[in-house]
Design a protein around this motif. Structure first.
Motif, short mmCIF file in Angstrom:
data_model
loop_
_atom_site.label_atom_id
_atom_site.label_comp_id
_atom_site.label_asym_id
_atom_site.label_seq_id
_atom_site.Cartn_x
_atom_site.Cartn_y
_atom_site.Cartn_z
N SER A 59 -13.28 -8.99 83.68
CA SER A 59 -13.36 -10.14 82.77
C SER A 59 -12.00 -10.79 82.59
O SER A 59 -11.81 -11.60 81.69
CB SER A 59 -13.90 -9.71 81.41
OG SER A 59 -12.93 -8.94 80.71
N VAL A 60 -11.05 -10.44 83.45
CA VAL A 60 -9.69 -10.97 83.34
C VAL A 60 -9.64 -12.38 83.92
O VAL A 60 -9.93 -12.58 85.10
CB VAL A 60 -8.69 -10.06 84.08
CG1 VAL A 60 -7.28 -10.64 83.98
CG2 VAL A 60 -8.72 -8.65 83.49
N PRO A 61 -9.25 -13.36 83.13
CA PRO A 61 -9.18 -14.73 83.66
C PRO A 61 -7.95 -14.91 84.54
O PRO A 61 -6.98 -14.15 84.45
CB PRO A 61 -9.07 -15.59 82.39
CG PRO A 61 -8.40 -14.69 81.41
CD PRO A 61 -8.89 -13.30 81.70
N ALA A 83 -18.80 -7.01 89.73
CA ALA A 83 -19.23 -8.06 88.81
C ALA A 83 -18.00 -8.76 88.24
O ALA A 83 -16.94 -8.15 88.10
CB ALA A 83 -20.08 -7.49 87.68
N TYR A 84 -18.17 -10.02 87.91
CA TYR A 84 -17.06 -10.83 87.42
C TYR A 84 -17.58 -11.78 86.36
O TYR A 84 -18.60 -12.45 86.55
CB TYR A 84 -16.43 -11.61 88.58
CG TYR A 84 -15.31 -12.55 88.17
CD1 TYR A 84 -14.12 -12.05 87.64
CD2 TYR A 84 -15.43 -13.92 88.34
CE1 TYR A 84 -13.09 -12.90 87.29
CE2 TYR A 84 -14.40 -14.78 87.99
CZ TYR A 84 -13.23 -14.27 87.46
OH TYR A 84 -12.21 -15.12 87.10
N LEU A 85 -16.87 -11.84 85.23
CA LEU A 85 -17.21 -12.80 84.18
C LEU A 85 -16.41 -14.07 84.41
O LEU A 85 -15.19 -14.11 84.22
CB LEU A 85 -16.90 -12.22 82.79
CG LEU A 85 -17.60 -10.92 82.42
CD1 LEU A 85 -17.35 -10.60 80.94
CD2 LEU A 85 -19.09 -10.96 82.71
N ARG A 125 -21.54 -9.97 91.66
CA ARG A 125 -22.41 -10.71 90.75
C ARG A 125 -21.48 -11.48 89.83
O ARG A 125 -20.74 -10.88 89.06
CB ARG A 125 -23.30 -9.76 89.95
CG ARG A 125 -24.31 -9.00 90.82
CD ARG A 125 -24.01 -7.51 90.81
NE ARG A 125 -24.94 -6.81 91.69
CZ ARG A 125 -24.61 -6.39 92.91
NH1 ARG A 125 -23.38 -6.56 93.38
NH2 ARG A 125 -25.50 -5.75 93.65
N VAL A 126 -21.50 -12.77 89.91
CA VAL A 126 -20.59 -13.62 89.14
C VAL A 126 -21.37 -14.27 88.01
O VAL A 126 -22.28 -15.07 88.25
CB VAL A 126 -19.93 -14.68 90.04
CG1 VAL A 126 -19.12 -15.67 89.22
CG2 VAL A 126 -19.04 -14.00 91.08
N ASP A 168 -26.78 -8.06 77.86
CA ASP A 168 -28.08 -7.78 78.48
C ASP A 168 -28.15 -8.37 79.88
O ASP A 168 -28.67 -7.72 80.81
CB ASP A 168 -29.20 -8.34 77.61
CG ASP A 168 -30.57 -7.95 78.13
OD1 ASP A 168 -30.83 -6.75 78.32
OD2 ASP A 168 -31.39 -8.85 78.37
N GLY A 169 -27.64 -9.58 80.06
CA GLY A 169 -27.67 -10.18 81.38
C GLY A 169 -26.84 -9.41 82.40
O GLY A 169 -27.27 -9.21 83.54
N VAL A 170 -25.67 -8.95 82.00
CA VAL A 170 -24.83 -8.17 82.91
C VAL A 170 -25.48 -6.83 83.22
O VAL A 170 -25.48 -6.38 84.38
CB VAL A 170 -23.42 -7.98 82.31
CG1 VAL A 170 -22.61 -7.00 83.16
CG2 VAL A 170 -22.70 -9.32 82.21
#
Length: 275
Positions: A59-61, A83-85, A125-126, A168-170
């Motif tokens: 989740s690091v920008p 996965a990436y936020l 998964r982005v 929940d989505g992640v």
């Protein structure tokens, strides 16, 4: 099932809380290793944890030099589940129109666009997120603390998402196919409407309007983008549905624990860069 999270911030902690009761062991990083996390610069510990992980999430920008995780730990990102936020800001301005995952990536922050594309290229998964709100970090808290305002910007709409719906989505996405997913609620709305509703729930007068030109350059750039974010792919592919389908549901649930007195003593929200 072991998850390594780069960036144990607001959304990441909600994700960990969602997964841990289901048998996941979650460890995460912050810049300085506070609160039982791993320091981002602790390469030996991170290499050990990455070697044990069945999934890795960041989740690091990006910063001025690009994505810190890709820069420091690219060789560790060979897990089967990544996965990436990311941010729906990668879509840029759509003139108030709808955007889905097929829309061009042309946001105003090139480093964010590049990071989004790089994680997709790795098979991640982005999860593209709009404005995030939830306990301790919502329009209710800003209104109650006297920090909210309305902006004179007719026709402007934004999408948003409750932090529990991100979690929940992640959680669903970790076992879903790679690719981009918008996690947003079902009702893009003007920020002014959200602020007025928050004030109404708290029994307070809505805050005053401020001219757009009095905002900071960053805030003016934010208001320079106008779009509605479609969430159909996450619903179809992941079976995800937001528990808080619009801001009224979300703020109503939060209002039971928010008051002007409690908000004034609440800790500030976590910063965006929680390495």
């Amino acid at each position: 099932m072991r998850l390594l999270i780069f960036g144990m911030g607001y959304a990441s902690r909600a994700i960990a809380a969602r997964l841990e009761p289901h048998g996941w062991r979650v460890v995460g990083t912050t810049r300085d290793g506070r609160g039982g996390t791993i320091a981002f610069a602790d390469h030996d510990r991170i290499r050990f944890e990455a070697g044990q992980a069945t999934a890795i999430l960041s989740s690091v920008p990006p910063d001025a030099d690009g994505d810190p995780v890709l820069r420091e730990y690219r060789d560790l990102l060979d897990r089967p589940t990544l996965a990436y936020l990311s941010s729906t800001g990668v879509y840029g301005d759509a003139g108030g129109g709808w955007v889905d995952e097929s829309a061009p990536i042309e946001g105003r922050r090139q480093n964010r666009n590049d990071a989004d594309a790089a994680w997709l290229a790795l098979g991640a998964r982005v999860f593209r997120l709009p404005g995030i709100y939830g306990p301790g970090r919502s329009p209710l808290d800003r209104v109650a603390g006297g920090e909210a305002h309305r902006v004179d910007s007719p026709g402007q709409v934004f999408s948003r998402v409750h932090v529990a719906d991100i979690a929940d989505g992640v959680a669903r996405g970790l076992s879903g196919p790679a690719g981009a997913y918008n996690l947003s609620d079902d009702l893009p709305a003007p920020q002014n409407d959200v602020v007025v509703h928050a004030a109404r729930l708290l029994g307070l007068e809505p805050p005053p309007f401020v001219p757009l030109e009095t905002l900071s350059p960053m805030a003016r750039a934010f208001y320079g983008e106008n779009r509605r974010v479609a969430n159909g792919r996450a619903k179809r592919v992941l079976g995800w549905r937001p528990a808080y389908p619009d801001y009224r549901f979300g703020l109503r649930a939060l209002s039971a624990t928010t008051s002007p007195a409690s908000a004034s003593s609440a800790p500030p929200p976590a910063s965006g860069d929680q390495r």
